[in-house]
Design a protein around this motif. Sequence first.
Motif, PDB file in Angstrom:
ATOM      1  N   THR A 108      48.739  41.434 -38.548  1.00  0.00           N
ATOM      2  CA  THR A 108      48.443  40.366 -39.490  1.00  0.00           C
ATOM      3  C   THR A 108      46.962  40.002 -39.453  1.00  0.00           C
ATOM      4  OG1 THR A 108      50.643  39.509 -39.050  1.00  0.00           O
ATOM      5  CG2 THR A 108      49.145  38.078 -40.243  1.00  0.00           C
ATOM      6  N   CYS A 109      46.375  39.975 -38.264  1.00  0.00           N
ATOM      7  CA  CYS A 109      44.956  39.628 -38.147  1.00  0.00           C
ATOM      8  C   CYS A 109      44.091  40.649 -38.875  1.00  0.00           C
ATOM      9  CB  CYS A 109      44.543  39.548 -36.681  1.00  0.00           C
ATOM     10  SG  CYS A 109      45.192  38.085 -35.851  1.00  0.00           S
ATOM     11  N   HIS A 110      44.400  41.902 -38.749  1.00  0.00           N
ATOM     12  CA  HIS A 110      43.618  42.933 -39.422  1.00  0.00           C
ATOM     13  C   HIS A 110      43.762  42.831 -40.939  1.00  0.00           C
ATOM     14  CE1 HIS A 110      42.532  44.771 -35.688  1.00  0.00           C
ATOM     15  NE2 HIS A 110      43.802  44.867 -35.316  1.00  0.00           N
ATOM     16  N   GLU A 111      44.966  42.535 -41.394  1.00  0.00           N
ATOM     17  CA  GLU A 111      45.190  42.371 -42.832  1.00  0.00           C
ATOM     18  C   GLU A 111      44.411  41.170 -43.367  1.00  0.00           C
ATOM     19  OE1 GLU A 111      49.389  42.112 -43.354  1.00  0.00           O
ATOM     20  OE2 GLU A 111      49.732  44.141 -42.615  1.00  0.00           O
ATOM     21  N   LEU A 112      44.447  40.072 -42.630  1.00  0.00           N
ATOM     22  CA  LEU A 112      43.696  38.890 -43.046  1.00  0.00           C
ATOM     23  C   LEU A 112      42.190  39.164 -43.040  1.00  0.00           C
ATOM     24  CD1 LEU A 112      45.606  36.000 -41.251  1.00  0.00           C
ATOM     25  CD2 LEU A 112      45.358  36.353 -43.705  1.00  0.00           C
ATOM     26  N   THR A 113      41.735  39.856 -42.022  1.00  0.00           N
ATOM     27  CA  THR A 113      40.311  40.194 -41.951  1.00  0.00           C
ATOM     28  C   THR A 113      39.910  41.043 -43.143  1.00  0.00           C
ATOM     29  OG1 THR A 113      40.403  40.147 -39.538  1.00  0.00           O
ATOM     30  CG2 THR A 113      38.532  41.273 -40.536  1.00  0.00           C
ATOM     31  N   ARG A 114      40.696  42.059 -43.458  1.00  0.00           N
ATOM     32  CA  ARG A 114      40.406  42.922 -44.609  1.00  0.00           C
ATOM     33  C   ARG A 114      40.420  42.122 -45.916  1.00  0.00           C
ATOM     34  NH1 ARG A 114      44.597  46.940 -44.547  1.00  0.00           N
ATOM     35  NH2 ARG A 114      44.896  46.516 -42.367  1.00  0.00           N
ATOM     36  N   PHE A 115      41.406  41.244 -46.054  1.00  0.00           N
ATOM     37  CA  PHE A 115      41.506  40.420 -47.254  1.00  0.00           C
ATOM     38  C   PHE A 115      40.247  39.584 -47.447  1.00  0.00           C
ATOM     39  CE2 PHE A 115      42.413  36.171 -48.943  1.00  0.00           C
ATOM     40  CZ  PHE A 115      42.812  36.509 -50.228  1.00  0.00           C
ATOM     41  N   TRP A 116      39.826  38.866 -46.384  1.00  0.00           N
ATOM     42  CA  TRP A 116      38.662  37.997 -46.518  1.00  0.00           C
ATOM     43  C   TRP A 116      37.369  38.786 -46.679  1.00  0.00           C
ATOM     44  CZ3 TRP A 116      39.146  33.623 -48.476  1.00  0.00           C
ATOM     45  CH2 TRP A 116      40.278  32.849 -48.237  1.00  0.00           C
ATOM     46  N   GLU A 117      37.268  39.954 -46.076  1.00  0.00           N
ATOM     47  CA  GLU A 117      36.085  40.788 -46.279  1.00  0.00           C
ATOM     48  C   GLU A 117      35.987  41.222 -47.743  1.00  0.00           C
ATOM     49  OE1 GLU A 117      36.537  43.885 -43.388  1.00  0.00           O
ATOM     50  OE2 GLU A 117      35.558  42.709 -41.811  1.00  0.00           O
ATOM     51  N   ARG A 118      37.136  41.571 -48.350  1.00  0.00           N
ATOM     52  CA  ARG A 118      37.142  41.929 -49.766  1.00  0.00           C
ATOM     53  C   ARG A 118      36.756  40.744 -50.635  1.00  0.00           C
ATOM     54  NH1 ARG A 118      42.708  43.575 -50.445  1.00  0.00           N
ATOM     55  NH2 ARG A 118      42.914  44.107 -48.277  1.00  0.00           N
ATOM     56  N   GLU A 119      37.303  39.564 -50.316  1.00  0.00           N
ATOM     57  CA  GLU A 119      36.988  38.364 -51.095  1.00  0.00           C
ATOM     58  C   GLU A 119      35.500  38.014 -51.000  1.00  0.00           C
ATOM     59  OE1 GLU A 119      38.914  36.485 -53.223  1.00  0.00           O
ATOM     60  OE2 GLU A 119      40.238  38.201 -52.962  1.00  0.00           O
ATOM     61  N   ILE A 120      34.952  38.110 -49.818  1.00  0.00           N
ATOM     62  CA  ILE A 120      33.529  37.827 -49.631  1.00  0.00           C
ATOM     63  C   ILE A 120      32.688  38.845 -50.393  1.00  0.00           C
ATOM     64  CG2 ILE A 120      31.665  37.808 -47.913  1.00  0.00           C
ATOM     65  CD1 ILE A 120      33.777  36.595 -45.963  1.00  0.00           C
ATOM     66  N   GLY A 121      33.113  40.102 -50.366  1.00  0.00           N
ATOM     67  CA  GLY A 121      32.405  41.136 -51.122  1.00  0.00           C
ATOM     68  C   GLY A 121      32.435  40.866 -52.619  1.00  0.00           C
ATOM     69  N   LYS A 122      33.588  40.429 -53.127  1.00  0.00           N
ATOM     70  CA  LYS A 122      33.699  40.093 -54.551  1.00  0.00           C
ATOM     71  C   LYS A 122      32.759  38.952 -54.906  1.00  0.00           C
ATOM     72  CE  LYS A 122      38.603  41.201 -55.130  1.00  0.00           C
ATOM     73  NZ  LYS A 122      39.920  40.588 -55.394  1.00  0.00           N
ATOM     74  N   GLN A 123      32.770  37.910 -54.080  1.00  0.00           N
ATOM     75  CA  GLN A 123      31.914  36.752 -54.352  1.00  0.00           C
ATOM     76  C   GLN A 123      30.440  37.135 -54.317  1.00  0.00           C
ATOM     77  OE1 GLN A 123      32.736  33.670 -55.362  1.00  0.00           O
ATOM     78  NE2 GLN A 123      34.817  34.474 -55.510  1.00  0.00           N
ATOM     79  N   ALA A 124      30.062  37.993 -53.390  1.00  0.00           N
ATOM     80  CA  ALA A 124      28.667  38.448 -53.326  1.00  0.00           C
ATOM     81  C   ALA A 124      28.316  39.232 -54.588  1.00  0.00           C
ATOM     82  CB  ALA A 124      28.450  39.307 -52.082  1.00  0.00           C
ATOM     83  N   GLY A 125      29.233  40.052 -55.056  1.00  0.00           N
ATOM     84  CA  GLY A 125      29.011  40.808 -56.293  1.00  0.00           C
ATOM     85  C   GLY A 125      28.864  39.896 -57.494  1.00  0.00           C
ATOM     86  N   TYR A 126      29.722  38.877 -57.580  1.00  0.00           N
ATOM     87  CA  TYR A 126      29.634  37.921 -58.684  1.00  0.00           C
ATOM     88  C   TYR A 126      28.293  37.190 -58.657  1.00  0.00           C
ATOM     89  CZ  TYR A 126      34.727  38.444 -59.227  1.00  0.00           C
ATOM     90  OH  TYR A 126      35.989  38.926 -59.416  1.00  0.00           O
ATOM     91  N   ARG A 127      27.879  36.781 -57.456  1.00  0.00           N
ATOM     92  CA  ARG A 127      26.619  36.054 -57.329  1.00  0.00           C
ATOM     93  C   ARG A 127      25.431  36.928 -57.738  1.00  0.00           C
ATOM     94  NH1 ARG A 127      26.497  34.952 -52.028  1.00  0.00           N
ATOM     95  NH2 ARG A 127      25.118  36.699 -51.653  1.00  0.00           N
ATOM     96  N   GLU A 128      25.431  38.183 -57.307  1.00  0.00           N
ATOM     97  CA  GLU A 128      24.346  39.091 -57.677  1.00  0.00           C
ATOM     98  C   GLU A 128      24.306  39.327 -59.186  1.00  0.00           C
ATOM     99  OE1 GLU A 128      24.782  42.653 -55.410  1.00  0.00           O
ATOM    100  OE2 GLU A 128      24.342  41.656 -53.514  1.00  0.00           O
ATOM    101  N   SER A 129      25.475  39.524 -59.795  1.00  0.00           N
ATOM    102  CA  SER A 129      25.488  39.762 -61.241  1.00  0.00           C
ATOM    103  C   SER A 129      25.036  38.514 -62.003  1.00  0.00           C
ATOM    104  CB  SER A 129      26.871  40.204 -61.711  1.00  0.00           C
ATOM    105  OG  SER A 129      27.820  39.180 -61.542  1.00  0.00           O
ATOM    106  N   GLU A 130      25.397  37.326 -61.514  1.00  0.00           N
ATOM    107  CA  GLU A 130      24.969  36.090 -62.155  1.00  0.00           C
ATOM    108  C   GLU A 130      23.455  35.908 -62.019  1.00  0.00           C
ATOM    109  OE1 GLU A 130      25.408  32.492 -64.291  1.00  0.00           O
ATOM    110  OE2 GLU A 130      26.605  34.299 -64.103  1.00  0.00           O
ATOM    111  N   GLU A 131      22.902  36.212 -60.853  1.00  0.00           N
ATOM    112  CA  GLU A 131      21.456  36.120 -60.664  1.00  0.00           C
ATOM    113  C   GLU A 131      20.733  37.105 -61.575  1.00  0.00           C
ATOM    114  OE1 GLU A 131      20.773  36.694 -56.511  1.00  0.00           O
ATOM    115  OE2 GLU A 131      21.528  34.708 -55.971  1.00  0.00           O
TER     116      GLU A 131
END
Length: 80
Positions: A15-38
């Motif tokens: 479960t910890c690995h799944e949660l870690t992967r989930f949040w890493e993906r979410e953080i990556g998405k947010q970083a992508g959104y921020r870069e595209s907005e900038e």
Amino acid sequence: MNNQYVRREVFCGNTCHELTRFWEREIGKQAGYRESEEHRLGRSALRKLREEWKQRLETKLRLRNNPEETEKHTHVKATE
């Protein structure tokens, strides 16, 4: 070592690995959104327009506060 920590490690195994992967993906998405907005804002003409209007306003205020400079400014335009 405290037994409480050992149990937590065993309990969250996969479960910890799944949660870690989930949040890493979410953080990556947010970083992508921020870069595209900038990037989008960088291409936008709004910043340029605001700067031009700011310069115009500063010029008008400067001329209003210094009537002598206004007379010189109109005199120079009339001679051109």
